[in-house]
Scaffold this motif. Sequence first.
Motif, short mmCIF file in Angstrom:
data_model
loop_
_atom_site.label_atom_id
_atom_site.label_comp_id
_atom_site.label_asym_id
_atom_site.label_seq_id
_atom_site.Cartn_x
_atom_site.Cartn_y
_atom_site.Cartn_z
N LYS A 31 43.60 56.53 71.24
CA LYS A 31 42.98 55.13 71.44
C LYS A 31 42.75 54.23 72.72
O LYS A 31 43.68 54.18 73.28
CB LYS A 31 44.14 54.73 70.31
CG LYS A 31 44.49 55.82 69.36
CD LYS A 31 43.39 55.45 67.79
CE LYS A 31 43.98 54.83 66.91
NZ LYS A 31 43.45 54.49 65.96
N THR A 32 42.43 53.39 72.41
CA THR A 32 42.17 51.73 72.79
C THR A 32 43.27 50.42 72.76
O THR A 32 43.05 50.43 71.67
CB THR A 32 40.83 51.27 73.28
OG1 THR A 32 39.61 52.68 73.72
CG2 THR A 32 40.28 50.73 74.06
N PHE A 33 44.11 50.61 73.21
CA PHE A 33 44.95 49.29 72.99
C PHE A 33 43.65 48.03 74.59
O PHE A 33 45.06 48.13 75.75
CB PHE A 33 46.65 49.32 73.34
CG PHE A 33 46.60 50.89 72.40
CD1 PHE A 33 46.76 50.38 70.82
CD2 PHE A 33 46.67 51.56 72.70
CE1 PHE A 33 47.32 51.34 70.29
CE2 PHE A 33 47.03 52.35 72.11
CZ PHE A 33 47.56 52.82 71.27
N ILE A 40 42.87 49.47 77.75
CA ILE A 40 44.10 50.42 77.86
C ILE A 40 44.36 51.72 77.02
O ILE A 40 44.05 51.44 76.26
CB ILE A 40 46.15 50.00 77.49
CG1 ILE A 40 45.86 48.69 79.07
CG2 ILE A 40 46.65 50.93 78.00
CD1 ILE A 40 47.53 48.07 78.98
N GLN A 41 44.06 52.82 77.52
CA GLN A 41 43.61 54.34 77.02
C GLN A 41 44.73 54.82 76.78
O GLN A 41 45.84 54.83 77.52
CB GLN A 41 42.30 54.96 77.81
CG GLN A 41 40.71 54.28 77.71
CD GLN A 41 40.35 54.78 77.42
OE1 GLN A 41 40.73 55.37 75.99
NE2 GLN A 41 39.44 53.99 76.46
N GLY A 42 44.64 55.44 75.53
CA GLY A 42 46.04 55.36 74.98
C GLY A 42 45.61 56.87 74.11
O GLY A 42 44.32 57.74 73.66
N LYS A 43 46.35 58.23 73.92
CA LYS A 43 46.19 58.95 73.02
C LYS A 43 47.47 59.00 72.52
O LYS A 43 48.76 59.28 72.80
CB LYS A 43 46.46 60.60 74.13
CG LYS A 43 46.31 61.43 72.94
CD LYS A 43 45.81 62.77 73.78
CE LYS A 43 45.16 63.47 73.96
NZ LYS A 43 46.33 64.42 72.77
#
Length: 92
Positions: A61-63, A66-69
């Motif tokens: 996911k992208t916030f 910021i890249q996230g998972k």
Amino acid sequence: MQILIAPRVSEKALRLADNHRQFVFKVLPNATKPEIKQAVEFLFKVKVDKVQVACVKGKQKTFGRIQGKRKDWKKAYVGLQEGFDINFRVGE
């Protein structure tokens, strides 16, 4: 019996329950098939015929920038023997 986290209630899960007496649960990532079978039989007072498990990978996911998972998780398809049922529907 902390193996089962929550039932998965979706269109696919309800279709499986109606047609094949299979119920879907979110379970702990290190849960085994015998542990899942024992937990379902103890909590719902039913007889389990078979258990199938699937490991679901978490989405990327992208916030903003910021890249996230999301976390990986495990689900179990629990098939019940003839004559047994679990009712998750409210109001019926």
